[in-house]
Design a protein around this motif. Structure first.
Motif, short mmCIF file in Angstrom:
data_model
loop_
_atom_site.label_atom_id
_atom_site.label_comp_id
_atom_site.label_asym_id
_atom_site.label_seq_id
_atom_site.Cartn_x
_atom_site.Cartn_y
_atom_site.Cartn_z
N HIS A 40 5.67 0.34 14.86
CA HIS A 40 6.48 1.10 13.91
C HIS A 40 6.31 2.61 14.11
O HIS A 40 7.22 3.38 13.84
CB HIS A 40 6.11 0.73 12.47
N GLY A 41 5.16 3.02 14.60
CA GLY A 41 4.93 4.44 14.82
C GLY A 41 5.08 4.84 16.27
O GLY A 41 4.65 5.94 16.65
N ALA A 42 5.68 3.99 17.08
CA ALA A 42 5.86 4.26 18.51
C ALA A 42 4.53 4.54 19.20
O ALA A 42 4.46 5.29 20.17
CB ALA A 42 6.83 5.42 18.73
N LEU A 43 3.46 3.93 18.68
CA LEU A 43 2.14 4.13 19.27
C LEU A 43 1.84 3.14 20.38
O LEU A 43 0.87 3.29 21.10
CB LEU A 43 1.06 4.01 18.18
N ILE A 44 2.69 2.13 20.51
CA ILE A 44 2.50 1.11 21.53
C ILE A 44 3.83 0.83 22.20
O ILE A 44 4.89 1.01 21.59
CB ILE A 44 1.91 -0.18 20.91
N GLU A 45 3.78 0.46 23.44
CA GLU A 45 5.02 0.17 24.17
C GLU A 45 5.81 -0.91 23.44
O GLU A 45 5.23 -1.82 22.83
CB GLU A 45 4.71 -0.29 25.59
N PRO A 46 7.13 -0.87 23.47
CA PRO A 46 7.93 -1.89 22.78
C PRO A 46 7.72 -3.26 23.38
O PRO A 46 7.48 -3.40 24.59
CB PRO A 46 9.37 -1.40 22.95
N ASP A 47 7.81 -4.27 22.53
CA ASP A 47 7.66 -5.64 23.01
C ASP A 47 8.79 -5.99 23.97
O ASP A 47 8.58 -6.67 24.98
CB ASP A 47 7.68 -6.58 21.80
N ARG A 48 9.98 -5.50 23.67
CA ARG A 48 11.14 -5.70 24.53
C ARG A 48 11.78 -4.34 24.78
O ARG A 48 12.37 -3.77 23.86
CB ARG A 48 12.15 -6.65 23.89
N PRO A 49 11.67 -3.81 25.99
CA PRO A 49 12.28 -2.51 26.28
C PRO A 49 13.78 -2.52 26.02
O PRO A 49 14.45 -3.57 26.05
CB PRO A 49 11.99 -2.32 27.78
N GLU A 50 14.32 -1.35 25.74
CA GLU A 50 15.75 -1.23 25.44
C GLU A 50 16.59 -1.71 26.62
O GLU A 50 16.37 -1.34 27.77
CB GLU A 50 16.07 0.23 25.14
N GLY A 51 17.57 -2.57 26.32
CA GLY A 51 18.44 -3.10 27.35
C GLY A 51 17.83 -4.23 28.17
O GLY A 51 18.42 -4.68 29.14
N TRP A 52 16.66 -4.70 27.73
CA TRP A 52 15.96 -5.75 28.48
C TRP A 52 16.58 -7.11 28.20
O TRP A 52 16.84 -7.47 27.06
CB TRP A 52 14.49 -5.75 28.08
#
Length: 358
Positions: free
Chosen positions: A156-168
């Motif tokens: 939620h705080g962009a502190l960790i890489e997204p589980d699913r990158p954008e456009g993945w």
């Protein structure tokens, strides 16, 4: 097949008979139901590395193998090849995994609470004369209370890489049991290979990443053990069909990442998911998974755990066992050939020494 060897049939038959005795016969034989019920950790390992979820069959394999884990895994994989394939199942939804055990080493007051469950973490390593079953107190936290993932809270705080990158897009993973292994592999294929990999090998590699051979500083974001529903994909019906529940262990490891020219500093993920109650395997798997993602983050590959081909090619214990143990079988012809070569080279060496002395 060693066609040059003759006359060993009686010896082999006797070896099979001795193996089938399973001991001196002075004690009562163990039933596979007892193994499945009381040796759950061992059964979980055999199921995971054997790529087949069936506690009863895994217990039978353990008994037949006299407790030899690798032999039991080989038996289970061999049996697996005889089974018909009716279709595929949907990906397991572990987000709502009702946990028998759920711990986090990164967030103390995690929403939903921590559940110690069954663990050796806080036991005294003392042999007991007799195992007893103590009374289990009522849990402080309601089992049905929502348990969001720790990594989702960090996300939620962009502190960790997204589980699913954008456009993945989520492609259908390959099946390593039916298709040849080719490198480089996708992450889904790597995870499949690691789930089948030898626990001891992955444990050593995971350990190496923390001792300067992998450049990782991991934290256990969360470890969960519990049962999850399996849904069978049935297109002819028009909807997924629940076919049962299986016990799994899931681990999400949180690792530091200093950032690069196109990515901000943030935490990254290592993931492990295995059959049954197998925390050590899931944690080791997640450590190695993160180490193998070095190319994604532009990190230098300088250690064995970061070398995809080395890790995947040597993690399969059935292949490793076969290659090592086949050395016990007759190699008379090969050895005689090498013996002749050594004798010839020795003779040539002696001739050169004599010529030098003259």
């Amino acid at each position: 097949m060693y066609v040059a060897v003759k006359g060993g049939e009686k010896a082999i038959a006797s070896a099979h008979a001795l193996l089938a005795k399973r001991g001196a016969g002075s004690t009562e034989r163990i039933d596979h139901g007892q193994v499945a019920d009381q040796l759950g950790v061992l059964v979980s390992r055999v199921m995971s590395e054997g790529s087949l979820y069936d506690p009863e069959l895994a217990a039978k394999a353990i008994l037949q193998a006299q407790g030899d884990v690798l032999e039991a895994v080989t038996l289970l994989r061999s049996y697996r090849t005889t089974l018909p394939r009716f279709g595929t199942t949907e990906p397991l939804d572990t987000a709502g995994l009702p946990s028998e055990r759920r711990v986090s080493a990164t967030v103390k007051d995690v929403p939903g609470g921590q559940q110690l469950g069954a663990t050796f973490d806080y036991t005294h390593r003392l042999l007991a004369d007799e195992l007893t079953t103590p009374e289990i107190p009522d849990p402080d936290v309601a089992v049905d209370e929502p348990m969001p993932r720790v990594t989702d809270l960090l996300g939620h705080g962009a502190l960790i890489e997204p589980d699913r990158p954008e456009g993945w897009a989520d492609p259908d993973p390959g099946d390593l049991t039916r298709e040849p292994t080719t490198f480089p592999m996708t992450r889904a294929e790597r995870l499949q290979a690691l789930a089948r990999g030898d626990e001891g090998f992955l444990l050593s590699l995971g350990y190496s990443t923390q001792r300067g051979f992998g450049n990782t500083h991991p934290f256990v974001g969360e470890v969960r053990v519990g049962e999850v529903e399996v849904l069978f994909d049935a297109p002819e019906i028009g909807h997924d069909v629940p076919i049962g529940r299986i016990e799994v262990t899931e681990c999400q490891m949180v690792n530091q990442f200093v950032g690069s020219s196109d990515r901000p500093p943030q935490f990254t993920r290592g993931y492990g998911l295995v059959f049954g109650r197998a925390e050590r395997k899931a944690m080791s798997m997640s450590l190695v998974d993160r180490a193998l993602r070095s190319d994604e983050f532009g990190e230098r590959r300088v250690s064995p755990a970061q070398d995809e081909e080395f890790v995947i090619a040597h993690s399969d214990n059935v292949q490793a066992t076969g290659f090592v143990e086949h050395l016990k079988l007759p190699h008379y012809v090969d050895f005689q050939a090498e013996l002749g070569l050594i004798r010839r080279l020795n003779a040539e060496f002696a001739e050169r020494e004599e010529a030098r002395d003259e």
